[in-house]
Design an enzyme around this catalytic site. Structure first.
Site, PDB file in Angstrom:
ATOM      1  N   ASN A   1      -6.760 -15.900  36.788  1.00 23.30           N
ATOM      2  CA  ASN A   1      -6.013 -15.899  38.050  1.00 23.30           C
ATOM      3  C   ASN A   1      -5.354 -14.552  38.378  1.00 23.30           C
ATOM      4  OD1 ASN A   1      -3.887 -16.027  36.269  1.00 23.30           O
ATOM      5  ND2 ASN A   1      -3.042 -17.961  37.040  1.00 23.30           N
TER       6      ASN A   1
ATOM      7  N   ARG B   1      -4.373 -14.889  44.611  1.00 23.84           N
ATOM      8  CA  ARG B   1      -5.136 -15.791  43.744  1.00 23.84           C
ATOM      9  C   ARG B   1      -6.179 -16.580  44.532  1.00 23.84           C
ATOM     10  NH1 ARG B   1      -0.082 -17.692  39.901  1.00 23.84           N
ATOM     11  NH2 ARG B   1      -0.387 -16.174  38.230  1.00 23.84           N
TER      12      ARG B   1
ATOM     13  N   PHE C   1      -3.759 -24.657  26.326  1.00 21.90           N
ATOM     14  CA  PHE C   1      -4.447 -23.448  26.804  1.00 21.90           C
ATOM     15  C   PHE C   1      -3.883 -22.163  26.191  1.00 21.90           C
ATOM     16  CE2 PHE C   1      -1.148 -24.551  29.973  1.00 21.90           C
ATOM     17  CZ  PHE C   1      -0.407 -23.385  30.015  1.00 21.90           C
TER      18      PHE C   1
ATOM     19  N   THR D   1      -0.493 -21.058  40.848  1.00 26.25           N
ATOM     20  CA  THR D   1      -1.111 -20.757  39.549  1.00 26.25           C
ATOM     21  C   THR D   1      -2.617 -21.005  39.543  1.00 26.25           C
ATOM     22  OG1 THR D   1       0.973 -21.352  38.496  1.00 26.25           O
ATOM     23  CG2 THR D   1      -0.976 -21.308  37.080  1.00 26.25           C
TER      24      THR D   1
ATOM     25  N   TYR E   1       4.480 -14.986  26.574  1.00 22.52           N
ATOM     26  CA  TYR E   1       4.084 -16.361  26.889  1.00 22.52           C
ATOM     27  C   TYR E   1       4.694 -17.382  25.923  1.00 22.52           C
ATOM     28  CZ  TYR E   1       0.756 -15.042  30.571  1.00 22.52           C
ATOM     29  OH  TYR E   1       0.190 -14.601  31.739  1.00 22.52           O
TER      30      TYR E   1
HETATM   31  P1  DAT Z   1       2.087 -18.644  36.530  1.00 22.10           P
HETATM   32  O1  DAT Z   1       1.190 -17.546  35.994  1.00 22.10           O
HETATM   33  O2  DAT Z   1       1.729 -19.024  37.944  1.00 22.10           O
HETATM   34  O3  DAT Z   1       3.551 -18.350  36.366  1.00 22.10           O
HETATM   35  P2  DAT Z   1       2.395 -20.510  34.309  1.00 22.10           P
HETATM   36  O4  DAT Z   1       3.586 -19.721  33.901  1.00 22.10           O
HETATM   37  O5  DAT Z   1       2.563 -21.990  34.458  1.00 22.10           O
HETATM   38  O6  DAT Z   1       1.763 -19.966  35.668  1.00 22.10           O
HETATM   39  O7  DAT Z   1       1.215 -20.292  33.264  1.00 22.10           O
HETATM   40  C1  DAT Z   1       0.960 -19.010  32.752  1.00 22.10           C
HETATM   41  C2  DAT Z   1      -0.527 -18.774  32.754  1.00 22.10           C
HETATM   42  O8  DAT Z   1      -1.151 -19.698  31.871  1.00 22.10           O
HETATM   43  C3  DAT Z   1      -1.211 -19.009  34.097  1.00 22.10           C
HETATM   44  O9  DAT Z   1      -1.155 -17.884  34.938  1.00 22.10           O
HETATM   45  C4  DAT Z   1      -2.608 -19.342  33.678  1.00 22.10           C
HETATM   46  C5  DAT Z   1      -2.415 -20.094  32.370  1.00 22.10           C
HETATM   47  N1  DAT Z   1      -2.404 -21.533  32.604  1.00 22.10           N
HETATM   48  C6  DAT Z   1      -1.395 -22.274  33.106  1.00 22.10           C
HETATM   49  N2  DAT Z   1      -1.723 -23.574  33.181  1.00 22.10           N
HETATM   50  C7  DAT Z   1      -2.987 -23.655  32.700  1.00 22.10           C
HETATM   51  C8  DAT Z   1      -3.910 -24.732  32.492  1.00 22.10           C
HETATM   52  N3  DAT Z   1      -3.598 -25.975  32.803  1.00 22.10           N
HETATM   53  N4  DAT Z   1      -5.127 -24.415  31.967  1.00 22.10           N
HETATM   54  C9  DAT Z   1      -5.451 -23.150  31.649  1.00 22.10           C
HETATM   55  N5  DAT Z   1      -4.636 -22.094  31.805  1.00 22.10           N
HETATM   56  C10 DAT Z   1      -3.421 -22.343  32.324  1.00 22.10           C
END
Ligand code: DAT
Ligand code: MG
Length: 149
Positions: free
Chosen positions: A112, A102, A57, A91, A49
Site C-alpha cells: 500500500n 493508495r 500479517f 489502509t 510496527y
Molecule cells: P496504516 O498503514 O493505514 O496505518 P495499520 O497501522 O493498521 O495501517 O497497519 C500497518 C500496515 O500493516 C498497513 O499499512 C499494511 C499492513 N496491514 C494492516 N492490516 C493488514 C492485513 N489485514 N493484512 C495484511 N497487511 C496488513
C-alpha cells in the site's frame, strides 16, 4: 503547525513513484522538513510496527519493509497528521477513496505504498524513532503566507 512522519515504502521506491507521491503532498501545500533514503534495519522495523507484533500479517510486514530502501520523511502543516492520512487513503487500497495515493497507485493491503502517522502522539514518537533532531529543518518557505492562513 503540526508535524507528521511519512514513509514511501519499498514498493513506492521500486516502482519509481517517489516523485509523484511527493508532488501530491507538495501540491497540497504541506512542507517537507526532513527526508532520507534508507535501508530499514529489522530492529527499526520491529520498533516502528511494535503495535502489530501479534497480528498474523506481522512477519510479512517486517519482511516487506526491510526488503528494499524506503524514503523516510517529516512533513509539516496545519493538522498535518489528518491531512496526510487523508491524502494517503484507507489502509486497504481497494477501499481507499479515488484520488488518494493508495487508491490511485495500489490494490493490495500488503503493497500500500506509504506510511503516515495516525495520531499526534504517534507522530511525535515516530519522528523521534526515525530522525535525529538535527536532521529536521526549520525553514521559511516564501509561499507559506499564500498557503497557511
Ligand atoms: P496504516 O498503514 O493505514 O496505518 P495499520 O497501522 O493498521 O495501517 O497497519 C500497518 C500496515 O500493516 C498497513 O499499512 C499494511 C499492513 N496491514 C494492516 N492490516 C493488514 C492485513 N489485514 N493484512 C495484511 N497487511 C496488513
Ligand atoms: Mg498505522
Amino acid at each position: 503547525m503540526q508535524r507528521t512522519f511519512v514513509m514511501i515504502k519499498p514498493d513506492g521506491v521500486q516502482r519509481g513513484l517517489i516523485g509523484r507521491i511527493l508532488s501530491r503532498l507538495e501540491d497540497r501545500g504541506l512542507k517537507l522538513v526532513a527526508a532520507k533514503l534508507m535501508w530499514v534495519s529489522r530492529e527499526l522495523a520491529e520498533a516502528h510496527y511494535a503495535v502489530h507484533k501479534n497480528q498474523p500479517f506481522y512477519p510479512k510486514l517486517i519482511d516487506y519493509i526491510t526488503s528494499s530502501p524506503v524514503l523516510a520523511m517529516v512533513w509539516e502543516g496545519p493538522e498535518a497528521v489528518a491531512a496526510v492520512r487523508q491524502t494517503m487513503g484507507a489502509t486497504r487500497p481497494r477501499e481507499a477513496a479515488p484520488g488518494s495515493i493508495r487508491h490511485d497507485f495500489g490494490l493490495d493491503v500488503g503493497r500500500n505504498l506509504t506510511h503516515a502517522s495516525d495520531s499526534a502522539e504517534n507522530a511525535e514518537a515516530e519522528i523521534r524513532l526515525w530522525f535525529k533532531p538535527e536532521e529536521i529543518l526549520s525553514w521559511d518557505r516564501d509561499l507559506d503566507r499564500w498557503i497557511f492562513e
